[in-house]
Enzyme design. Structure first.
Site, PDB file in Angstrom:
ATOM      1  N   HIS A   1      68.823 114.765  51.967  1.00 51.40           N
ATOM      2  CA  HIS A   1      67.852 113.741  51.593  1.00 51.40           C
ATOM      3  C   HIS A   1      68.466 112.585  50.827  1.00 51.40           C
ATOM      4  CE1 HIS A   1      68.302 115.784  47.788  1.00 51.40           C
ATOM      5  NE2 HIS A   1      67.609 114.848  47.201  1.00 51.40           N
TER       6      HIS A   1
ATOM      7  N   HIS B   1      68.260 107.336  48.667  1.00 53.06           N
ATOM      8  CA  HIS B   1      67.404 108.516  48.504  1.00 53.06           C
ATOM      9  C   HIS B   1      66.257 108.398  49.501  1.00 53.06           C
ATOM     10  CE1 HIS B   1      64.903 111.595  46.608  1.00 53.06           C
ATOM     11  NE2 HIS B   1      65.925 111.917  45.840  1.00 53.06           N
TER      12      HIS B   1
END
Length: 693
Positions: free
Chosen positions: A65, A80
């Site tokens: 992620h 992110h």
């Protein structure tokens, strides 16, 4: 006077650029991790993610992620994907970069599945933060409105002066914007002798209510995430004021302590100061709150998903060892065939022990891994697995064994033992040793019984009597009730597949070869492992695994055609490793990175799989090991001597490769397809197919 330098950052996904202050995460929106921006993705399904800056990849999160970059001009950039998506354990993300890779702004990094992120109740915003902006950035100007992935999203005006440390190190001192909280490893914060990260960890644990208030702890790319027993205890302001802590956030049932680049060191220090189980990431799923279904069909899907998750979590740690054991069995067969090693010799016996021990003691090993996945004591469940593989129990399973007799029969069920007068049906041969389901049921039972025993047994005798009762109770339930039920069901499934294969092995091969990789897309291929394992146990070989092997080679053939014909450097860079991986039995890089994304490559590759499955059936190819693909050729050696399965494997494999390659080369894609990629929706519950080992 020289002009003020500027740096352009691009949008990592197609969507709308928003100020960092509007991002739905208080840590990012407050600027605690530096200046930056967010991009709300547009579209549905899997969207492509590109590099926001030109530079070196310095970090790739294990859950996919987040990525870290050091730009060529010294900026340190964090990408992110989504908010709190670390909890999704990597399922929505299929990213290809590795640490140390150099990328250019706009280079394809892989995909993020928006549907899965939204379905989990998470925000999909892709966040870009410059973590050393306090020293490197004077101002940030964002592009307005919608942008395409790779288009300009922000222009950073650089600070006129940089620190001597940053200048000397190329800007890699990783200061955190506005935090004033970069941990000093030599600084003590108390008189107990702890310094640096250890002192930070001690103060955090004390601030959140002590070790006794911690159920579990995990970490992501910037935060140590606690699951607390009582989240009203911590004083957020006091914890945020700890040296080494940037900020505190509460979300998703977690108490999140924001650390920044030092998160790994602080997490390790926290785990050292907590009871061992608290830092065990395998228990994170059990600690995290889960949304419960509200309908009957929802419960069916939920239960099936949980079952696949347990199978995957139990098998992933050992699947490589299963593959290695299968190859070793094939090598031993070759050595025997060519009279290098003779049966009955000590050399043969020792090598056979190396090859067979993984299969013979499979309940012990899977007992350990499944217990970790389900939250039971791994040692106790491994011992229960030892009960299932115990030599005397295996001997008792044979109704004709000396000293034992058939107790009773009901229909086709043979009760060949009794337990305090209760008839017990033990599977003939060593079937418990080759089936993972009975021991997984044992792990599940242990996870339910264990807490009850710990609650009701006095602490002074718990260490002895809790495991004693748990081993006795769970072993009895498995041997008397659940084991026979599970073996009847799994045996029925295996018999049904064998029946279909016996009706027409070629036709079965045609359909399985064509469509098996569709199971891989949804992670359902893990449900095939017990069937293949059962076939290898009895009758000792697996025709199903032979067909699966052909389907792997077919996907490699499609990737090979892309590797040779495609002109795009990006495609050829991906296709080479993907081809090798598929031919070695791991098809996911080929499928998710290429075949499903471009033109008709997956279909043309599957045509090759159908042809390969058909030929596998026509030649009656069997497989005595677990490892497929070209590298798994020893698995096709009959221990009794090389037969038609070995030559049939090579014929089917080479024809499969040729058909898949030819169909893909001439009909599978055009160069224009690389500019109009298909969106790949992927449910990723595992990394390898059964035959891949």
């Amino acid at each position: 006077m020289s002009p003020t330098p500027q740096t352009t950052l691009v949008a990592p996904v197609t969507g709308e650029v928003i100020p960092l202050a509007d991002v739905a995460d208080p840590v990012f929106s407050s600027g605690a991790l530096g200046e930056g921006y967010g991009v709300k993705p547009s579209g549905e399904g899997a969207v492509h993610v590109v590099a926001p800056v030109t530079g070196e990849v310095t970090m790739v999160a294990g859950t996919g992620h987040a990525l870290g970059f050091v730009a060529d001009d010294g900026l340190e950039v964090l990408l992110h994907l989504g908010v709190d998506t670390v909890e999704l354990e990597g399922r929505p993300f299929a990213l290809t970069p590795k640490t140390g890779d150099h990328v250019s702004a706009g280079d394809d990094l892989g995909t993020m599945d928006l549907a899965q992120v939204v379905g989990a109740g998470k925000d999909t915003t892709a966040i870009v933060a410059v973590t050393n902006s306090a020293k490197e950035v004077a101002s940030t100007e964002l592009s307005a409105g919608a942008v395409e992935a790779g288009a300009q999203a922000a222009v950073l005006t650089r600070a006129q002066r940089r620190s001597a440390v940053a200048a000397a190190a190329g800007g890699t001192d990783m200061a955190i914007a506005g935090s004033g909280a970069v941990s000093d490893p030599g600084k003590a914060s108390a008189d107990d002798g702890l310094t640096g990260f250890d002192a930070t960890a001690r103060d955090i644990i004390a601030g959140i209510g002590g070790a006794g208030n911690v159920n579990n702890v995990i970490h992501c790319i910037t935060r140590v995430r606690f699951y607390l027993k009582d989240d009203t205890i911590p004083d957020d302001a006091a914890v945020a004021d700890i040296d080494g802590v940037i900020d505190v956030a509460r979300a998703g049932g977690q108490y999140q302590v924001v650390i920044g680049p030092d998160v790994n060191d602080v997490y390790d220090a926290v785990v050292k100061q907590l009871p061992a189980k608290a830092g065990d990431e395998d228990d994170a799923a059990a600690a995290a709150p889960k949304e419960r279904p509200t309908s009957a069909w929802g419960w069916v899907k939920y239960g099936f998903s949980e079952l696949i998750g347990v199978i995957t979590g139990s098998m992933i740690p050992v699947i490589g060892v299963l593959a290695a054991s299968g190859i070793l069995k094939g090598i031993l067969a070759l050595l025997t065939q060519f009279d290098v090693v003779s049966t009955g010799t000590s050399t043969y016996t020792l090598i056979a022990a190396m090859a067979d021990s993984m299969f013979y003691f499979l309940p012990i090993i899977i007992g350990f891994t499944s217990a970790r996945r389900l939250g039971a004591d791994p040692i106790i469940v491994a011992i229960i697995g030892g009960v299932l593989a115990y030599p005397s129990v295996v001997q008792m399973a044979n109704p004709d064994a000396d000293g034992y007799k058939v107790v009773a029969t009901v229909g086709r069920t043979v009760f060949n033992a009794d337990f305090f007068g209760i008839p017990v049906s033990l599977p003939q041969g060593n079937a418990y040793a080759y089936s993972i389901f009975p021991i997984i049921v044992a792990a599940w039972l242990a996870s339910k019984i264990e807490p009850w025993l710990k609650k009701h047994i006095p602490a002074v005798v718990r260490m002895i009597f809790a495991p004693l009762l748990e081993i006795f109770i769970v072993s009895t339930l498995v041997l008397v009730i659940f084991g026979p039920i599970v073996m009847t069901i799994s045996g029925g499934i295996a018999a049904a597949i064998s029946w279909i294969l016996s009706l027409s092995y070629p036709i079965a091969g045609l359909f399985i070869g064509a469509f098996y990789q569709c199971l891989v897309i949804f992670g359902l291929h893990w449900a095939v492992i017990p069937i293949i394992s059962q076939q290898i146990s009895d009758p000792g070989y697996s025709p199903l695994n032979a067909i699966v092997s052909a389907s792997m080679i077919a996907q490699g053939g499609g990737a090979l055609a892309l590797w040779i014909k495609a002109k795009s450097p990006k495609i050829t860079r991906m296709a080479g490793p993907a081809t090798i991986s598929a031919l070695c039995g791991v098809t996911e890089p080929a499928m998710y990175g290429l075949n499903l994304k471009y033109g008709r490559v997956f279909i043309t590759s599957s045509i090759g799989g159908a042809v390969g499955g058909l030929l596998t059936g026509l030649f009656h190819v069997n497989m005595w090991g677990f490892t497929g693909g070209l590298v798994g050729f020893p698995s096709f050696v009959n221990p009794a001597g090389i037969d038609g399965s070995f030559t049939g494997f090579w014929i089917a494999s080479l024809v499969t490769l040729a058909v898949s390659f030819t169909c893909t080369y001439f009909f599978g894609f055009k160069e224009s397809d690389f500019d109009n990629e298909k969106k790949v929706e992927k449910v990723r519950l595992g990394n390898r197919e059964p035959a891949a080992g």
